[in-house]
Design a protein around this motif. Structure first.
Motif, PDB file in Angstrom:
ATOM      1  N   LYS A 649     -13.904  -3.692 -17.443  1.00  0.00           N
ATOM      2  CA  LYS A 649     -14.157  -3.553 -15.996  1.00  0.00           C
ATOM      3  C   LYS A 649     -14.048  -2.116 -15.513  1.00  0.00           C
ATOM      4  N   HIS A 650     -13.427  -1.276 -16.294  1.00  0.00           N
ATOM      5  CA  HIS A 650     -13.161   0.078 -15.807  1.00  0.00           C
ATOM      6  C   HIS A 650     -13.584   1.105 -16.839  1.00  0.00           C
ATOM      7  N   THR A 651     -14.049   2.208 -16.323  1.00  0.00           N
ATOM      8  CA  THR A 651     -14.139   3.398 -17.156  1.00  0.00           C
ATOM      9  C   THR A 651     -12.817   4.132 -16.997  1.00  0.00           C
ATOM     10  N   ALA A 652     -12.598   5.137 -17.764  1.00  0.00           N
ATOM     11  CA  ALA A 652     -11.350   5.911 -17.630  1.00  0.00           C
ATOM     12  C   ALA A 652     -11.288   6.576 -16.256  1.00  0.00           C
ATOM     13  N   GLU A 653     -12.453   7.060 -15.774  1.00  0.00           N
ATOM     14  CA  GLU A 653     -12.488   7.734 -14.474  1.00  0.00           C
ATOM     15  C   GLU A 653     -12.233   6.742 -13.332  1.00  0.00           C
ATOM     16  N   SER A 654     -12.873   5.565 -13.401  1.00  0.00           N
ATOM     17  CA  SER A 654     -12.681   4.590 -12.317  1.00  0.00           C
ATOM     18  C   SER A 654     -11.246   4.078 -12.306  1.00  0.00           C
ATOM     19  N   LEU A 655     -10.648   3.971 -13.492  1.00  0.00           N
ATOM     20  CA  LEU A 655      -9.259   3.539 -13.563  1.00  0.00           C
ATOM     21  C   LEU A 655      -8.340   4.581 -12.915  1.00  0.00           C
ATOM     22  N   GLU A 656      -8.635   5.834 -13.168  1.00  0.00           N
ATOM     23  CA  GLU A 656      -7.833   6.912 -12.570  1.00  0.00           C
ATOM     24  C   GLU A 656      -7.989   6.911 -11.051  1.00  0.00           C
ATOM     25  N   ASN A 657      -9.215   6.736 -10.569  1.00  0.00           N
ATOM     26  CA  ASN A 657      -9.449   6.703  -9.125  1.00  0.00           C
ATOM     27  C   ASN A 657      -8.760   5.497  -8.471  1.00  0.00           C
ATOM     28  N   SER A 658      -8.782   4.384  -9.178  1.00  0.00           N
ATOM     29  CA  SER A 658      -8.160   3.175  -8.622  1.00  0.00           C
ATOM     30  C   SER A 658      -6.652   3.363  -8.487  1.00  0.00           C
ATOM     31  N   ILE A 659      -6.045   3.985  -9.496  1.00  0.00           N
ATOM     32  CA  ILE A 659      -4.601   4.242  -9.401  1.00  0.00           C
ATOM     33  C   ILE A 659      -4.314   5.252  -8.294  1.00  0.00           C
ATOM     34  N   GLY A 660      -5.151   6.255  -8.169  1.00  0.00           N
ATOM     35  CA  GLY A 660      -4.936   7.291  -7.151  1.00  0.00           C
ATOM     36  C   GLY A 660      -5.084   6.784  -5.719  1.00  0.00           C
ATOM     37  N   SER A 661      -5.800   5.656  -5.580  1.00  0.00           N
ATOM     38  CA  SER A 661      -6.011   5.126  -4.224  1.00  0.00           C
ATOM     39  C   SER A 661      -4.827   4.303  -3.711  1.00  0.00           C
ATOM     40  N   LEU A 662      -3.851   4.063  -4.585  1.00  0.00           N
ATOM     41  CA  LEU A 662      -2.719   3.240  -4.199  1.00  0.00           C
ATOM     42  C   LEU A 662      -1.727   4.038  -3.345  1.00  0.00           C
ATOM     43  N   PHE A 663      -0.841   3.334  -2.671  1.00  0.00           N
ATOM     44  CA  PHE A 663       0.259   3.913  -1.883  1.00  0.00           C
ATOM     45  C   PHE A 663      -0.213   4.722  -0.680  1.00  0.00           C
ATOM     46  N   GLN A 664      -1.478   4.526  -0.286  1.00  0.00           N
ATOM     47  CA  GLN A 664      -1.963   5.342   0.831  1.00  0.00           C
ATOM     48  C   GLN A 664      -1.196   5.000   2.103  1.00  0.00           C
ATOM     49  N   HIS A 665      -0.689   6.057   2.774  1.00  0.00           N
ATOM     50  CA  HIS A 665       0.055   5.860   4.027  1.00  0.00           C
ATOM     51  C   HIS A 665      -0.912   5.524   5.150  1.00  0.00           C
ATOM     52  N   LYS A 666      -0.585   4.524   5.917  1.00  0.00           N
ATOM     53  CA  LYS A 666      -1.450   4.071   7.015  1.00  0.00           C
ATOM     54  C   LYS A 666      -0.753   4.372   8.328  1.00  0.00           C
ATOM     55  N   PRO A 667      -1.082   5.473   9.021  1.00  0.00           N
ATOM     56  CA  PRO A 667      -0.377   5.863  10.240  1.00  0.00           C
ATOM     57  C   PRO A 667      -0.398   4.792  11.311  1.00  0.00           C
ATOM     58  N   ALA A 668      -1.455   4.016  11.396  1.00  0.00           N
ATOM     59  CA  ALA A 668      -1.555   3.028  12.472  1.00  0.00           C
ATOM     60  C   ALA A 668      -1.006   1.672  12.056  1.00  0.00           C
ATOM     61  N   ARG A 669      -0.335   1.646  10.892  1.00  0.00           N
ATOM     62  CA  ARG A 669       0.141   0.362  10.388  1.00  0.00           C
ATOM     63  C   ARG A 669       1.192  -0.254  11.296  1.00  0.00           C
ATOM     64  N   SER A 670       1.310  -1.548  11.210  1.00  0.00           N
ATOM     65  CA  SER A 670       2.373  -2.266  11.894  1.00  0.00           C
ATOM     66  C   SER A 670       3.089  -3.116  10.865  1.00  0.00           C
ATOM     67  N   PRO A 671       3.896  -2.484  10.032  1.00  0.00           N
ATOM     68  CA  PRO A 671       4.516  -3.216   8.926  1.00  0.00           C
ATOM     69  C   PRO A 671       5.347  -4.373   9.424  1.00  0.00           C
ATOM     70  N   SER A 672       5.287  -5.440   8.667  1.00  0.00           N
ATOM     71  CA  SER A 672       5.991  -6.649   9.065  1.00  0.00           C
ATOM     72  C   SER A 672       7.363  -6.712   8.419  1.00  0.00           C
ATOM     73  N   LEU A 673       8.257  -7.338   9.131  1.00  0.00           N
ATOM     74  CA  LEU A 673       9.556  -7.625   8.550  1.00  0.00           C
ATOM     75  C   LEU A 673       9.440  -8.890   7.718  1.00  0.00           C
ATOM     76  N   GLN A 674      10.257  -8.955   6.704  1.00  0.00           N
ATOM     77  CA  GLN A 674      10.219 -10.114   5.817  1.00  0.00           C
ATOM     78  C   GLN A 674      11.380 -11.046   6.126  1.00  0.00           C
ATOM     79  N   ALA A 675      11.098 -12.333   6.096  1.00  0.00           N
ATOM     80  CA  ALA A 675      12.151 -13.312   6.344  1.00  0.00           C
ATOM     81  C   ALA A 675      13.036 -13.426   5.115  1.00  0.00           C
ATOM     82  N   ALA A 676      14.315 -13.459   5.326  1.00  0.00           N
ATOM     83  CA  ALA A 676      15.257 -13.559   4.216  1.00  0.00           C
ATOM     84  C   ALA A 676      15.364 -15.006   3.741  1.00  0.00           C
TER      85      ALA A 676
END
Length: 706
Positions: A649-676
């Motif tokens: 499913k991946h070339t080496a380049e697409s795999l690298e790009n896919s990993i690099g796209s993770l953890f992106q900070h979303k300034p407008a996010r509204s993170p949810s609290l998790q129920a314990a």
């Protein structure tokens, strides 16, 4: 008369019988004689009646004539003494009458408008006062001299008793009279002067149309938009002040200065109120029920501080000086102070103080502490002005409300500050963020504590705590502020450990630990709060960041390379088909593991860009080289298959790009609290309320969102 009538009849013509014409003539002659007699009788009766009236007049004049001729029969010594007695009485009486006539000669001018010729009016008024004073001092003496003369005439029997009784009655009426000697002229003139005093004030008191700088933070206002130091040389022109003082001199001499002070306070108070009203003070009517916390009226609070400073330092300062200049030399020492207190009250000072009270009644939260410290600092800067302007007895109400306001500000600030540690500690019982990001309570309190340690707040907080402790008869503990803030940071550090253990997914726990420890190190280093901690403590957070990064890479991305193991792969023709099947399985297993990691990571964040890029690069270095090598070695075997896309499913380049796209900070996010969960772990699937504010609702005190 009967006798005379008889003689007349006897001497009348004789009537002879026998002649017809002669008889008629005789009758006519008798008729004329009778008419003449009747006319004379009437004239005689009228003369008798007139004589009777004359006799009555003479009868009535006899007592006066008797009194007039009585001195001629009195002893010569008594007559000689009467002259001196009467002379002494008539002389002062004559002078009094002349002054009284002169007094009424002033009336036309005193009934004109005083402002047409104020100095002339005041001069004539003073003459009127002097004339009244003269009459008041001498009328009694003149009456006394006249009474002495009456007593002498009575004792010497030189006058009729009835005459003397009437004279005594007249003198007593004069002596007992309560009517003003001037007929009310002085009161009328003074009322006109009071009216002129009011008109001078009204015509010369003009409210100022002012526009102060737009709302900015208080420190910005102090730096680049300072309030003007002077409004005008004087709120009233000097010629007007001189005229007012001249009017007050005369009114004070007649006991009317208190009425003028009320007029003055009414006019100047209304003018000051109008001047301040031009600033736009509608916000002063906000009630405690109309807002929940101070942030909702932050702009109004800044405006309030600017406007109150302007009111005290400029408007009321000018009124204070002017009030003393005009009334300072009239009445008792507190007289002008009472007048100024009325002006300050009417100008609306109490409304300003009441707004401050309303702010103290708002909901308790950390932002309120900062605002209360600003208000305390502001009031502290105005303290000398308040003490000077309102430190006198007539301003007792202003003093009382001001003291109450300061007490509420100090008590409210201390209450919030001493409860911060408990509130921070209690946040550890709440669930951590579902995306592994830094909890809002951490970012809020780190920034908050740095602000408390800043030059704008720490000195004020220390002073507030010192005052609060002194009220309780205690001394301020050294380092109380820094000690309390350290307790907050320690509570947060303990919360980090508790939150990290609340995740079901160990990888997400590592992400959370990396984010929070990195945040502590980066945000505290080089700050007041970082200086409060020792360097080793900060280095520990940095070391923990590296530690959890290693665990994260090993336990997350380190699981992928083993799926691409070369073990058991034989490229000879005899075992080629088995090798291709094995390669396909290993590609498939790798894809499934990578997709699972990617799916989870797609909702996780690393807000710090440098940290995000660093971890992405390490993940790439862990996975991509192994994948590229395996793909180069065995990819050709799978590509011969028509369903090769299913396995590769991946070339080496697409795999690298896919990993690099993770953890992106979303300034407008509204993170949810998790129920314990019941076991204290976070259920990744359970989502509850989104972030809205760093403050919880009032049912949870002033707690902070995680």
């Amino acid at each position: 008369m009967a006798r005379r009538s008889s003689s007349l009849f006897r001497g009348g013509p004789k009537v002879r019988g026998g002649g017809g014409g002669g008889g008629i003539e005789n009758l006519l002659a008798v008729r004329r004689s009778l008419e003449s007699i009747l006319k004379k009788s009437r004239a005689l009766a009228s003369a008798v009646e007139n004589a009777g009236l004359g006799i009555d007049e003479i009868y009535h004049r006899l007592p006066d004539l008797e009194a007039a001729v009585r001195p001629s029969g009195a002893p010569k010594g008594a007559l000689a003494g009467a002259g001196s007695h009467i002379g002494r009485a008539v002389s002062p009486g004559s002078v009094v009458l002349k002054v009284f006539d002169a007094l009424h000669g002033l009336e036309p001018f005193l009934l004109t408008d005083p402002l047409d010729d104020l100095q002339g009016y005041l001069s004539v008024l003073k003459r009127l006062e002097e004339a009244i004073q003269f009459l008041g001092d001498n009328c009694g003496h003149a009456i006394q001299w006249l009474e002495d003369s009456v007593d002498y005439l009575e004792e010497s029997s030189l006058a009729d008793d009835r005459y003397l009784a009437r004279l005594r009655t007249s003198l007593k009426s004069l002596k007992d009279s309560k009517s003003p000697l001037d007929g009310g002229l002085l009161d009328a003139a003074l009322e006109r002067l009071e009216s002129a005093f009011r008109r001078l004030l009204v015509d010369s008191s003009v409210s100022l149309a002012l526009a102060l700088p737009s709302s900015k933070p208080l420190n910005a206002i102090r730096e680049d938009q300072k309030l003007p130091q002077v409004i005008a040389p004087s709120p009233l022109p000097m010629p007007v002040i001189q005229q007012l003082l001249s009017i007050l001199d005369r009114l004070s001499a007649n006991g009317r200065v208190e009425r003028c002070s009320k007029i003055y306070a009414e006019v100047r108070g209304s003018n000051a109120q109008a001047t301040l009203g031009n600033l736009g003070l509608d916000y002063l009517s906000i009630s405690a029920q109309e807002f929940v916390d101070v942030r909702r009226i932050d702009v109004e609070i800044v405006e309030w501080m600017k406007h109150l400073e302007f009111a005290v330092k400029h408007v009321l300062e000018a009124e204070f000086k002017l009030c003393y200049e005009i009334f300072g030399r009239f009445g008792p020492p507190d007289f002008w102070k009472n007048c100024f207190a009325d002006i300050a009250t009417q100008a609306g000072l109490l409304s300003f103080l009441q707004f401050g009270m309303t702010v103290t009644e708002s909901r308790t939260d950390p932002d309120k502490l900062l605002k209360l410290l600003e208000i305390f600092g502001f009031l502290n800067r105005l303290r000398s002005d308040f003490n000077r302007l309102f430190g006198m007895k007539p301003c007792a109400k202003i003093q009382s409300i001001t003291r109450d306001l300061i007490k509420r500000v100090i008590d409210g600030a201390c209450e919030i500050f001493f409860d911060l540690h408990n509130q921070a500690k209690s946040q550890g019982q709440r669930p951590p963020p579902s995306d592994g990001g830094v909890p809002k309570v951490v970012t809020f309190l780190v920034d908050y504590c740095n602000r408390l340690l800043g030059d704008d707040h720490k000195p004020l907080l220390t002073q507030v705590l010192d005052i609060h402790q002194s009220w309780r008869g205690e001394n301020l503990q050294e380092g109380l502020v820094t000690k309390a803030i350290m307790e907050i940071i320690v509570a947060l550090e303990r919360n980090l450990e508790a939150w990290s253990k609340a995740y079901d997914d160990a990888t997400l726990s590592y992400i959370f630990s990396i984010n929070t420890h990195s945040y502590f190190y980066r945000q505290l280093k080089g700050t007041r709060l970082g200086d409060l901690l020792d360097d080793q403590r900060l280095r520990d957070h940095d070391a923990l960041t590296d530690y959890y990064s290693t665990l994260y890479l090993r336990n997350c991305w380190g699981r992928l390379p083993p799926f691409l193991s070369r073990k058991g792969l034989i490229l000879v023709s005899k075992g080629r088909a088995a090798t291709i099947d094995l390669v396909k399985k290993r590609f498939t297993a790798f894809n499934e593991a990578f997709d699972e990691i990617h799916r989870k990571h797609s909702v996780w964040v690393i807000p710090d860009k440098d940290l995000r890029e660093k971890l992405s690069q390490l993940a790439v270095q862990t996975v991509v080289p192994v994948y590229r090598s395996f793909l180069q070695s065995y990819g050709s075997l799978v590509k011969q298959d028509s369903n090769s896309d299913k396995h590769i499913k991946h070339t080496a380049e697409s795999l690298e790009n896919s990993i690099g796209s993770l953890f992106q900070h979303k300034p407008a996010r509204s993170p949810s609290l998790q129920a314990a969960q019941s076991n204290g772990k976070v259920n990744d699937a359970a989502r509850i309320n989104q972030y809205q504010s760093p403050l919880l609702d009032e049912n949870v005190g002033f707690g902070l969102y995680v």
